[in-house]
Design an enzyme around this catalytic site. Structure first.
Site, PDB file in Angstrom:
ATOM      1  CE1 TYR A   1      29.003  13.195  37.642  1.00 48.41           C
ATOM      2  CE2 TYR A   1      29.551  15.204  38.847  1.00 48.41           C
ATOM      3  CZ  TYR A   1      29.843  14.267  37.870  1.00 48.41           C
ATOM      4  OH  TYR A   1      30.974  14.417  37.104  1.00 48.41           O
TER       5      TYR A   1
ATOM      6  CG  ASP B   1      35.748   8.615  37.169  1.00 51.93           C
ATOM      7  OD1 ASP B   1      36.575   9.425  36.701  1.00 51.93           O
ATOM      8  OD2 ASP B   1      35.525   8.500  38.391  1.00 51.93           O
TER       9      ASP B   1
END
Length: 295
Positions: free
Chosen positions: A125, A67
């Site tokens: 992540y 994002d």
């Protein structure tokens, strides 16, 4: 010739697939994916590739669609080309045309059957929280500063471990997702404190739209004892998306790497290349949080 313009190719022109290990500092990008009237990592990378191989339209495919504001230490990308540049020369050639906020660490030849997204068996992540008293300018672009209380990372670890396995994570999916379902498998979780820094790693077969940042917002509420474990578990198990309101800011999130059945890149060019931070002497620790709120 304009980038991505299409010309007729001789039938004998061979098409080759190239895999890239890519880093980017995401602060000034709208995310990985092309967006109208915004600058994306995909657009900038495709334009650079097209300068070197203008013979065919270029589409760069990524393992994960990060994002806006999210960083990547080991994003994996593939594209098809038909020019004469050897695979190993693509990295320096692209770095000479890319802005300093995007770096290609390694380029390798891949078979046409290999796909950066569909062939991946996991994505990993890391979310970084700066839990110190004073602001630190050099950590601001890479972490979420939480200075009110000392986070209870033990509570956060317990909550993370309860998420392992194949689960429905509808509570951690932002609106606008195109996925047919919200099930995914969390394979590994890890939380580590180094002085005033807390690093949370989560590895899964795939992630929902906005999943990691929504989850991190809930974990910080747990660590600050604004939320208890029972309420946290009820929210995600009962898919209470409307109660999951706070998303962690984008700058603390980094795509560490995507993994495949075989090693694609050398370990030095791909594995965990986000730096570990050292702050030197730490301030006195923050006060511990008060008792968790009752449900």
């Amino acid at each position: 010739m304009f980038p991505n313009s299409k010309v007729e190719l001789p039938k004998s022109t061979p098409v080759r697939r190239i895999g890239l290990s890519v880093q980017y500092e995401g602060s000034n990008f709208c995310g990985w994916q092309r967006q109208p009237q915004a600058v994306s990592v995909q657009q900038v990378l495709e334009d650079a590739i097209s300068q070197l191989d203008p013979q065919r339209p270029i589409q760069a495919v990524a393992a994960g669609r990060t994002d806006a504001g999210v960083h990547a230490a080991g994003q994996v990308v593939h594209f098809d080309c038909c020019g004469p540049i050897p695979a190993e020369r693509w990295a320096p050639a692209l770095n000479g045309r890319l802005p300093s906020t995007i770096r290609v660490r390694e380029a390798v030849a891949r078979p046409a059957s290999w796909h950066a997204c569909h062939s991946a068996i996991y994505r990993r992540y890391r979310y970084t929280i700066y839990n110190g008293r004073r602001p630190n300018l050099f950590l601001t672009p890479w972490s979420w500063h939480r200075y009110q209380v000392r986070l209870d990372e033990t509570m956060m670890q317990i909550a993370l471990e309860g998420l392992l396995g194949l689960q429905d994570f509808s509570a951690f999916q932002r609106t606008g997702s195109r996925r047919a379902h919200a099930r995914t498998t969390i394979q590994e979780v890890k939380i580590e404190r180094q002085g005033d820094l807390i690093m949370i790693e989560i590895q899964a077969s795939g992630f929902l739209y906005g999943m990691v940042r929504l989850l991190m917002g809930q974990l910080v509420a747990l660590g600050e004892h604004r939320l208890n474990l029972e309420t946290f578990e009820r929210r995600w198990k009962e898919k209470r998306r409307q109660e999951v309101k706070e998303a962690a800011p984008a700058q603390g999130l980094c795509l560490l790497r995507a993994g495949y059945e075989e090693d694609i890149f050398s370990k030095g060019g791909w594995y965990d290349c986000q730096p570990r931070y050292s702050l030197g002497a730490n301030d006195p620790p923050l006060d511990p949080p008060s008792a968790p709120e009752s449900s």
